[in-house]
Design a protein around this motif. Structure first.
Motif, short mmCIF file in Angstrom:
data_model
loop_
_atom_site.label_atom_id
_atom_site.label_comp_id
_atom_site.label_asym_id
_atom_site.label_seq_id
_atom_site.Cartn_x
_atom_site.Cartn_y
_atom_site.Cartn_z
N PRO A 73 -7.24 -22.03 -12.22
CA PRO A 73 -7.17 -22.51 -13.60
C PRO A 73 -6.45 -21.47 -14.47
O PRO A 73 -6.53 -20.27 -14.17
CB PRO A 73 -8.64 -22.65 -14.01
CG PRO A 73 -9.42 -21.84 -13.04
CD PRO A 73 -8.60 -21.77 -11.78
N PRO A 74 -5.75 -21.92 -15.50
CA PRO A 74 -5.02 -20.95 -16.33
C PRO A 74 -5.99 -19.95 -16.98
O PRO A 74 -7.14 -20.29 -17.27
CB PRO A 74 -4.33 -21.81 -17.39
CG PRO A 74 -4.85 -23.19 -17.23
CD PRO A 74 -5.62 -23.28 -15.95
N LEU A 75 -5.50 -18.75 -17.17
CA LEU A 75 -6.29 -17.73 -17.86
C LEU A 75 -6.59 -18.20 -19.28
O LEU A 75 -5.72 -18.77 -19.95
CB LEU A 75 -5.52 -16.41 -17.92
CG LEU A 75 -5.22 -15.70 -16.61
CD1 LEU A 75 -4.33 -14.49 -16.84
CD2 LEU A 75 -6.51 -15.28 -15.91
N THR A 76 -7.79 -17.93 -19.74
CA THR A 76 -8.13 -18.21 -21.14
C THR A 76 -7.50 -17.12 -22.01
O THR A 76 -7.12 -16.05 -21.51
CB THR A 76 -9.65 -18.19 -21.35
OG1 THR A 76 -10.11 -16.85 -21.10
CG2 THR A 76 -10.37 -19.19 -20.44
N LEU A 77 -7.43 -17.37 -23.31
CA LEU A 77 -6.90 -16.34 -24.21
C LEU A 77 -7.74 -15.07 -24.14
O LEU A 77 -7.20 -13.97 -24.18
CB LEU A 77 -6.84 -16.85 -25.65
CG LEU A 77 -5.62 -17.71 -25.97
CD1 LEU A 77 -5.68 -18.21 -27.41
CD2 LEU A 77 -4.33 -16.93 -25.74
N ALA A 78 -9.06 -15.21 -24.00
CA ALA A 78 -9.92 -14.03 -23.88
C ALA A 78 -9.59 -13.25 -22.62
O ALA A 78 -9.56 -12.01 -22.63
CB ALA A 78 -11.39 -14.45 -23.89
N GLU A 79 -9.30 -13.95 -21.53
CA GLU A 79 -8.93 -13.28 -20.27
C GLU A 79 -7.56 -12.62 -20.39
O GLU A 79 -7.34 -11.51 -19.87
CB GLU A 79 -8.94 -14.28 -19.11
CG GLU A 79 -10.34 -14.73 -18.72
CD GLU A 79 -10.35 -15.93 -17.78
OE1 GLU A 79 -11.31 -16.03 -17.01
OE2 GLU A 79 -9.41 -16.75 -17.80
N VAL A 80 -6.63 -13.29 -21.07
CA VAL A 80 -5.30 -12.70 -21.28
C VAL A 80 -5.43 -11.43 -22.12
O VAL A 80 -4.86 -10.39 -21.80
CB VAL A 80 -4.34 -13.71 -21.96
CG1 VAL A 80 -3.04 -13.03 -22.38
CG2 VAL A 80 -4.04 -14.87 -21.02
N GLU A 81 -6.23 -11.50 -23.19
CA GLU A 81 -6.44 -10.32 -24.05
C GLU A 81 -7.05 -9.18 -23.24
O GLU A 81 -6.58 -8.03 -23.32
CB GLU A 81 -7.36 -10.68 -25.22
CG GLU A 81 -7.71 -9.46 -26.07
CD GLU A 81 -8.65 -9.77 -27.23
OE1 GLU A 81 -9.20 -8.79 -27.78
OE2 GLU A 81 -8.83 -10.95 -27.59
N ALA A 82 -8.08 -9.47 -22.45
CA ALA A 82 -8.73 -8.43 -21.64
C ALA A 82 -7.75 -7.82 -20.64
O ALA A 82 -7.73 -6.60 -20.43
CB ALA A 82 -9.94 -9.01 -20.92
#
Length: 158
Positions: A10-19
Motif C-alpha cells: 500500500p502507498p506510504l501515508t503522509l506520516a510515513e513519508v514525513e518519518a
C-alpha cells in the motif's frame, strides 16, 4: 511459471513519508545550521497552503532526499509512492553540472512540480531565514532564487 511478487505494498501515508524524510535527513543542517527537517516541514506546509494535494505534499517532504544523497534514486523508484510523487521528486533533483535553464524546464514539464518548487523557493528566500547568513552568502542566494523564479515564469511573485 510466474514468480509474481504478490500485490503491491500500500502507498506510504503522509506520516510515513514525513518519518522517512526526517530519518533520511537526520543529522543534516541547513545553511543556517538548523535541523534540515525544519526546511522540509516548511516546504510541505507551503505546498498545503498553496492547495497542493497529498502527492505533492509527499514530494515536498522528499524533494531534497535524492539530491542530498539522503535516499537513493533506486529507493525512490522502489518505494510505495505514486508515480506522480516520484516524478516530482526526480524533477526537483538537481543533477551535477546541470544548467539552471534545463532544471527549470524539467520542473515546468512535470505535472505538479512547479507548486512544490514555489514552496521550496519561498522558504529558501524567506528574509528571516536569510538574515542569519553572512552578507555575501545572502546576496548570492537571493540572486540565485530570483533567477530561478524568473526561469519558472514566477518573477516578482511568490
Amino acid at each position: 511459471m510466474s514468480h509474481d511478487a504478490g500485490p503491491p505494498a500500500p502507498p506510504l501515508t503522509l506520516a510515513e513519508v514525513e518519518a522517512t524524510a526526517r530519518a533520511a535527513h537526520a543529522g543534516q543542517t541547513d545553511k543556517a545550521g538548523r535541523p534540515y527537517a525544519g526546511h522540509l516541514r516548511a516546504v510541505a506546509e507551503g505546498v498545503r497552503r498553496r492547495g497542493g494535494d497529498d502527492e505533492q505534499i509527499a514530494a515536498a517532504w522528499l524533494h531534497d532526499a535524492v539530491e542530498d544523497e539522503a535516499l537513493t534514486e533506486r529507493w525512490l523508484e522502489e518505494a510505495p509512492l505514486s508515480r506522480r510523487t516520484k516524478d516530482i521528486v526526480l524533477a526537483l533533483t538537481k543533477r551535477a553540472g546541470e544548467p539552471p535553464e534545463a532544471y527549470a524546464a524539467r520542473i515546468l514539464a512535470t505535472p505538479g512540480a512547479l507548486l512544490v518548487k514555489e514552496a521550496d523557493l519561498a522558504h529558501n528566500a524567506d528574509p528571516a531565514r536569510l538574515a542569519v547568513l553572512d552578507e555575501a552568502t545572502r546576496t548570492r542566494l537571493t540572486e540565485k532564487y530570483t533567477r530561478m523564479r524568473a526561469l519558472l515564469g514566477r518573477s516578482g511573485r511568490e
